[in-house]
Motif scaffolding. Structure first.
Motif, short mmCIF file in Angstrom:
data_model
loop_
_atom_site.label_atom_id
_atom_site.label_comp_id
_atom_site.label_asym_id
_atom_site.label_seq_id
_atom_site.Cartn_x
_atom_site.Cartn_y
_atom_site.Cartn_z
N VAL A 152 0.84 -1.21 0.00
CA VAL A 152 0.00 0.00 0.00
C VAL A 152 0.87 1.25 0.00
CG1 VAL A 152 -1.68 1.34 1.33
CG2 VAL A 152 -1.91 -1.14 1.17
N ILE A 153 0.53 2.19 -0.88
CA ILE A 153 1.12 3.54 -0.84
C ILE A 153 0.07 4.43 -0.20
CG2 ILE A 153 2.06 5.44 -2.20
CD1 ILE A 153 2.70 3.35 -4.39
N LEU A 154 0.27 4.76 1.07
CA LEU A 154 -0.77 5.38 1.88
C LEU A 154 -0.47 6.84 2.19
CD1 LEU A 154 -3.34 5.09 3.73
CD2 LEU A 154 -1.74 4.46 5.57
N LYS A 155 -1.50 7.67 2.02
CA LYS A 155 -1.50 9.03 2.56
C LYS A 155 -2.73 9.15 3.43
CE LYS A 155 1.06 11.57 -0.99
NZ LYS A 155 1.03 12.75 -1.91
N ALA A 156 -2.58 9.69 4.63
CA ALA A 156 -3.71 9.80 5.56
C ALA A 156 -3.73 11.20 6.15
CB ALA A 156 -3.59 8.76 6.67
N ARG A 157 -4.94 11.70 6.40
CA ARG A 157 -5.05 13.08 6.90
C ARG A 157 -6.32 13.26 7.71
NH1 ARG A 157 -4.80 18.67 3.31
NH2 ARG A 157 -5.20 20.12 5.04
N ILE A 158 -6.18 13.94 8.85
CA ILE A 158 -7.33 14.42 9.63
C ILE A 158 -7.49 15.90 9.28
CG2 ILE A 158 -8.26 14.85 11.91
CD1 ILE A 158 -6.63 12.48 12.94
N TYR A 159 -8.67 16.27 8.77
CA TYR A 159 -8.90 17.66 8.37
C TYR A 159 -9.31 18.48 9.60
CZ TYR A 159 -8.32 16.73 3.43
OH TYR A 159 -7.77 16.41 2.21
N LYS A 160 -8.40 19.33 10.03
CA LYS A 160 -8.59 20.10 11.24
C LYS A 160 -9.77 21.07 11.10
CE LYS A 160 -4.98 18.29 13.23
NZ LYS A 160 -5.15 17.32 14.34
N GLY A 161 -10.61 21.09 12.13
CA GLY A 161 -11.71 22.03 12.18
C GLY A 161 -12.88 21.69 11.26
N GLU A 162 -12.82 20.53 10.59
CA GLU A 162 -13.86 20.19 9.61
C GLU A 162 -14.82 19.13 10.16
OE1 GLU A 162 -14.27 21.83 7.00
OE2 GLU A 162 -12.35 22.58 6.25
N THR A 163 -16.06 19.21 9.68
CA THR A 163 -17.09 18.25 10.06
C THR A 163 -17.22 17.18 8.97
OG1 THR A 163 -18.85 19.56 9.05
CG2 THR A 163 -18.31 20.02 11.35
N HIS A 164 -18.25 16.34 9.10
CA HIS A 164 -18.40 15.19 8.22
C HIS A 164 -18.49 15.59 6.74
CE1 HIS A 164 -19.37 11.03 7.34
NE2 HIS A 164 -20.50 11.37 6.73
N LEU A 165 -19.23 16.64 6.44
CA LEU A 165 -19.42 17.04 5.05
C LEU A 165 -18.60 18.26 4.65
CD1 LEU A 165 -23.30 16.62 4.66
CD2 LEU A 165 -21.53 15.28 3.51
N SER A 166 -18.19 19.07 5.60
CA SER A 166 -17.61 20.37 5.25
C SER A 166 -16.29 20.26 4.48
CB SER A 166 -17.40 21.22 6.51
OG SER A 166 -16.41 20.65 7.36
N TYR A 167 -15.56 19.18 4.67
CA TYR A 167 -14.25 19.10 4.02
C TYR A 167 -14.29 18.39 2.67
CZ TYR A 167 -13.32 14.11 5.12
OH TYR A 167 -13.35 12.73 5.17
#
Length: 378
Positions: free
Chosen positions: A253-268
């Motif tokens: 697997v070539i993985l990139k992972a990210r938590i979008y700061k300040g964002e809700t389920h749909l906003s990002y």
């Protein structure tokens, strides 16, 4: 209720069709609109396998596919791409922010968006005492055995370079397809997967990852998912963390992972498209890469006319600003960016042109080559 909110967004993004009908087995074209605007086609396809119609929107990039056998990657966006993935993906493709790709948005007719709760869950589950799900295997077969071959027959879509993109239940579905058949797609964009609805999913993903053979995965969640609902944020983040653990460090697997700061389920979601598409289909050259003007003596090696096997002419010239351009008969001129000794990349054709003593070889990044023999010099 989250499901109702998602259904509302989906209903707004669903595409309708309104003209010529044609037949295709095992899918029947109920209707198809001519491209409007250019590069944009809306179809309604009937699936005998599922027993329902689907709204399918296809956005094609402006890249000129003129080499014999040349193909482009295709991104299959679930939930109609929320009405954003197709136009946004076309913009990313046309501005060299990603490799040019065909965007296929798969969704539902008006009033039918809640069928997603059946199609996108492989296993049945219950929320608020309402059971749903269980149609994921049939929808997976529709996608892989019916829709993909249909698109690949109608457009220059590369079967080996397709990407599956899903968010929420769509992210859950994409993760399940990876667990079932990791090599079914070249890449997976898994946004806010509802892993809580399928307790066995994470273990299955972990078991499949070593067999993935270099699949590219973009995995995300919003930092504030479920804000205002007790346990909501932890529920979605727990699913993200479980999938991250299952995929991280796996050789397949070539993985990139990210938590979008300040964002809700749909906003990002718009940012998910903008970041996820280039993550799985990075551009051939870095966006905004500096292009130095070549000395006149070097450019003189390339300027002139080249004969293509079909009788057309491939002309190389230098514009008034000192940059190299190529022009194939019947197509608009395309700018060439140097990306190696005697080699240039043509973003408008998604192809490399490599010069030698007697001519040039044009090679599409997803297949297709053509030899051009030197005809004359200025």
């Amino acid at each position: 209720m989250m499901l109702r909110a998602i259904a509302t967004v989906l209903a707004m993004g669903v595409a309708l069709a309104a003209t010529a009908a044609a037949n295709a087995e095992p899918l029947k074209v109920v209707s198809e609109n001519p491209a409007m605007p250019p590069g944009y086609t809306r179809l309604v396809l009937h699936s005998d396998r599922i027993g329902r119609d689907f709204a399918v929107t296809v956005n094609t990039p402006s890249a000129t596919v003129f080499l014999p056998g040349q193909k482009l990657p295709a991104i299959y966006a679930l939930d109609s791409g929320y009405g954003l993935a197709g136009p946004q993906g076309a913009l990313l493709s046309n501005t060299s922010a990603m490799e040019p790709a065909i965007i296929v948005s798969v969704g539902y007719l008006p009033g039918q968006a809640l069928f997603r709760n059946t199609d996108l869950l492989h296993n049945k589950t219950t929320q608020d005492k309402s059971p749903y799900g269980g149609g994921g295997a049939a929808f997976e077969a529709f996608l892989l055995e019916d829709l993909k071959p249909f698109i690949e027959a109608k457009y220059p879509a590369d079967p080996a370079r397709s990407v599956l993109f899903g968010h929420s239940f769509g992210g859950l579905f994409a993760a399940n397809v990876f667990a079932d058949k990791p090599d079914a797609f070249y890449g997976y964009i898994i946004g806010s997967a509802s892993a809580w609805a399928d307790p066995a999913l994470i273990a299955r993903v972990a078991a499949a990852a070593p067999k993935a053979h270099g699949r590219r995965i973009y995995l995300t969640v919003g930092e504030k998912e479920g804000a205002g609902k007790p346990g909501g944020s932890a529920q979605m983040t727990d699913g993200y963390n479980g999938l991250l653990k299952a995929l991280k460090g796996q050789p397949g697997v070539i993985l990139k992972a990210r938590i979008y700061k300040g964002e809700t389920h749909l906003s990002y979601y718009p940012r998910l498209v903008a970041d996820g598409f280039p993550a799985v289909l990075p551009p051939a050259m870095a966006l905004g890469a500096y292009q130095a003007k070549l000395p006149a003596a070097i450019m003189a090696k390339y300027v002139g006319d080249y004969r293509l096997p079909d009788g057309r002419t491939f002309s190389i010239s230098v514009d008034k600003d000192g940059f190299v351009n190529g022009h194939v008969s019947g197509f608009p001129p395309i700018g060439l960016q140097q990306n190696g000794p005697d080699r240039f990349y043509a973003a408008a054709a998604d192809a490399n042109i490599t010069f030698d003593a007697t001519g040039a070889t044009l090679a599409g990044l997803d297949g297709g080559t053509m030899r051009a023999e030197r005809a004359k010099t200025p």
